[in-house]
Design a protein around this motif. Structure first.
Motif, short mmCIF file in Angstrom:
data_model
loop_
_atom_site.label_atom_id
_atom_site.label_comp_id
_atom_site.label_asym_id
_atom_site.label_seq_id
_atom_site.Cartn_x
_atom_site.Cartn_y
_atom_site.Cartn_z
N TRP A 90 1.30 -4.50 12.40
CA TRP A 90 1.36 -5.46 11.31
C TRP A 90 2.69 -6.22 11.28
O TRP A 90 2.76 -7.29 10.66
CB TRP A 90 1.16 -4.75 9.97
N VAL A 91 3.72 -5.67 11.90
CA VAL A 91 5.02 -6.33 11.86
C VAL A 91 5.42 -6.92 13.20
O VAL A 91 6.35 -7.73 13.27
CB VAL A 91 6.14 -5.37 11.37
N ARG A 92 4.73 -6.53 14.30
CA ARG A 92 5.07 -7.10 15.60
C ARG A 92 4.56 -8.52 15.72
O ARG A 92 3.54 -8.87 15.12
CB ARG A 92 4.48 -6.24 16.72
N LEU A 94 6.03 -14.74 4.83
CA LEU A 94 5.37 -13.71 4.03
C LEU A 94 5.74 -12.30 4.47
O LEU A 94 5.70 -11.36 3.65
CB LEU A 94 3.86 -13.89 4.08
N MET A 95 6.12 -12.13 5.73
CA MET A 95 6.44 -10.80 6.23
C MET A 95 7.55 -10.14 5.43
O MET A 95 7.57 -8.90 5.25
CB MET A 95 6.82 -10.87 7.71
N ALA A 96 8.50 -10.93 4.94
CA ALA A 96 9.63 -10.36 4.21
C ALA A 96 9.19 -9.57 2.98
O ALA A 96 9.90 -8.65 2.55
CB ALA A 96 10.59 -11.48 3.79
N TYR A 97 8.04 -9.89 2.43
CA TYR A 97 7.56 -9.17 1.25
C TYR A 97 7.07 -7.77 1.58
O TYR A 97 6.94 -6.94 0.66
CB TYR A 97 6.40 -9.93 0.60
N PHE A 98 6.75 -7.50 2.83
CA PHE A 98 6.00 -6.29 3.16
C PHE A 98 6.69 -5.32 4.12
O PHE A 98 6.25 -4.18 4.23
CB PHE A 98 4.63 -6.68 3.76
N THR A 99 7.73 -5.74 4.80
CA THR A 99 8.30 -4.91 5.86
C THR A 99 8.72 -3.54 5.36
O THR A 99 8.40 -2.51 5.98
CB THR A 99 9.50 -5.62 6.51
N ASP A 100 9.42 -3.48 4.24
CA ASP A 100 9.88 -2.19 3.73
C ASP A 100 8.72 -1.31 3.30
O ASP A 100 8.73 -0.09 3.51
CB ASP A 100 10.87 -2.38 2.58
N ASP A 101 7.69 -1.91 2.73
CA ASP A 101 6.55 -1.12 2.27
C ASP A 101 5.72 -0.61 3.44
O ASP A 101 5.14 0.48 3.35
CB ASP A 101 5.67 -1.95 1.33
N ILE A 102 5.65 -1.37 4.52
CA ILE A 102 4.92 -0.88 5.70
C ILE A 102 5.61 0.37 6.25
O ILE A 102 4.95 1.33 6.67
CB ILE A 102 4.80 -2.00 6.76
N ARG A 103 6.93 0.38 6.25
CA ARG A 103 7.65 1.59 6.68
C ARG A 103 7.32 2.76 5.76
O ARG A 103 7.11 3.89 6.22
CB ARG A 103 9.16 1.33 6.68
N LEU A 104 7.28 2.50 4.45
CA LEU A 104 6.92 3.55 3.51
C LEU A 104 5.49 4.03 3.76
O LEU A 104 5.21 5.23 3.72
CB LEU A 104 7.06 3.04 2.07
N LEU A 105 4.59 3.11 4.02
CA LEU A 105 3.19 3.45 4.29
C LEU A 105 3.11 4.39 5.50
O LEU A 105 2.33 5.36 5.50
CB LEU A 105 2.38 2.19 4.54
N GLU A 106 3.88 4.11 6.53
CA GLU A 106 3.89 4.99 7.71
C GLU A 106 4.38 6.38 7.36
O GLU A 106 3.86 7.39 7.84
CB GLU A 106 4.74 4.36 8.80
N GLN A 107 5.39 6.46 6.50
CA GLN A 107 5.90 7.77 6.08
C GLN A 107 4.85 8.53 5.26
O GLN A 107 4.65 9.73 5.43
CB GLN A 107 7.17 7.60 5.25
N VAL A 108 4.18 7.81 4.37
CA VAL A 108 3.21 8.43 3.47
C VAL A 108 1.98 8.92 4.22
O VAL A 108 1.45 10.01 3.96
CB VAL A 108 2.80 7.45 2.35
N THR A 109 1.51 8.12 5.18
CA THR A 109 0.26 8.45 5.88
C THR A 109 0.47 9.18 7.20
O THR A 109 -0.45 9.83 7.70
CB THR A 109 -0.54 7.17 6.16
N GLY A 110 1.66 9.04 7.78
CA GLY A 110 1.89 9.59 9.12
C GLY A 110 1.26 8.76 10.22
O GLY A 110 1.25 9.18 11.38
N TYR A 118 0.80 -1.21 0.00
CA TYR A 118 0.00 0.00 0.00
C TYR A 118 0.84 1.28 0.00
O TYR A 118 0.39 2.32 -0.49
CB TYR A 118 -0.92 0.03 1.22
N GLY A 119 2.03 1.22 0.58
CA GLY A 119 2.88 2.41 0.60
C GLY A 119 3.19 2.87 -0.80
O GLY A 119 3.06 4.07 -1.12
#
Length: 330
Positions: free
Chosen positions: A297-299, A275-291, A164-165
């Motif tokens: 989701w990663v804990r 499956l987490m390996a596919y998404f960790t970097d994008d979740i960080r981006l999502l946090e940056q984009v949305t604040g 989503y990020g």
């Protein structure tokens, strides 16, 4: 002739069907009678062949002629706001561009679901329907890039649909943030009235008119028996038949697959970790984009809610030997 004022644009398997039904109950809103017209996914007719199992039938469902698309909204009473729901628009950058070119002032609704849970639900949907030939979600995700290269349609993109990020980053280059409402799938499930009362003012209509979200169907999980494999193979062949015959054949075979099938099975801890390996970097981006914080989701999960993969009992102890607690688990 009229075009929509707003769109529910994503994500697949994140409650868009239930939300579409709820929005249609508001007296000031009019939702397209075809829930998922897919109009903005192409510049013209979609492919007639190729892609993944079932794609040929999906392409036949596209409402791709503009006059047919506008006709979906002919029944809207005067003064109502018109909308439709195609959850692949968020994923498809060209679809985003086409929306901006035709209806630049449209309001856009985005529902975000834990991307691992979303991928698992997506895979289960297709496995249950006999259209997923791989009986393990991790192995199916590992095949994604090969499938994309072979032209399989977006519903097979279990991983990419949940990044989503990247998707919101592109969307915000076209639309101002005040035209986009982003919220979580869990909000829709756990707090439907409050969530709807966020959506209605965003769309410019009165809150409080609808307080419930229709229940979603839970996909069954057929066992990978010889019967399942043979029926699934027949269904995939049947989906490529021309015209209405394909629908009659596949509906019959899919009902057969669902008979005596067990409920949807939860992810294991090992599957979730893979499956987490596919998404960790994008979740960080999502946090940056949305604040917003999406750290839950990663804990590690102490419990899975039956669906999303819990940490095994033997690994639930903190260093001091006492059980850990996680208020976001579930």
């Amino acid at each position: 002739m009229a075009l929509p004022d707003f769109l529910v644009i994503g994500a697949p398997k994140a409650g868009t069907t239930a939300l579409h039904a709820a929005l249609s109950r508001h007296p000031e809103l009019y939702m397209s009678p075809v829930k998922e017209p897919k109009f903005f996914l192409t510049d013209g007719p979609p492919p007639t062949r190729g892609g993944g199992p079932g794609d040929a039938q999906t392409y036949r469902e596209h409402v791709w002629r503009r006059e047919d698309y506008e006709a979906l909204f002919d029944g809207a009473p005067e003064g109502t706001r018109r909308g439709e729901s195609t959850p692949f628009y968020l994923y498809d950058h060209e679809a985003q561009r086409r929306i901006h070119d035709l209806i630049p002032h449209a309001r856009l609704i985005v529902i975000l679901r834990d991307p691992i849970e979303r991928a698992h639900s997506n895979w289960t949907h297709l496995w249950s329907a006999g259209l997923e030939p791989i009986g393990d979600v991790v192995r199916a995700c590992a095949e994604e890039e090969h499938r994309i290269a072979a032209g399989w349609a977006p519903f097979w993109h279990y991983v990419r649909l949940g990044r989503y990020g990247e998707q919101l980053s592109r969307l915000y280059t076209l639309f101002p943030r005040e035209q986009v409402l982003v919220f979580r799938y869990r909000d829709l499930v756990d707090r439907p009235e409050a969530t709807l009362d966020r959506i209605f003012p965003f769309l410019g209509v009165a809150p409080g008119a609808v307080t419930e979200i229709p229940r979603e169907n839970v996909t069954a999980h057929p066992e990978p028996t010889l019967s399942h494999r043979l029926t699934s193979a027949a269904l995939r062949l049947g989906s490529r038949m021309p015209g209405p015959l394909a629908g009659r054949v596949t509906d019959t075979l899919e009902r057969r697959l669902q008979q005596r099938a067990r409920p949807r099975q939860p992810l294991t801890w090992e599957q979730r970790q893979a499956l987490m390996a596919y998404f960790t970097d994008d979740i960080r981006l999502l946090e940056q984009v949305t604040g917003d914080d999406f750290g839950d989701w990663v804990r590690p999960r102490l419990r899975s809610g039956g669906l999303v993969g819990a940490r095994p009992e033997g690994q639930r102890q903190a260093r001091n030997g006492r059980p850990r607690t996680d208020p976001t688990a579930g």
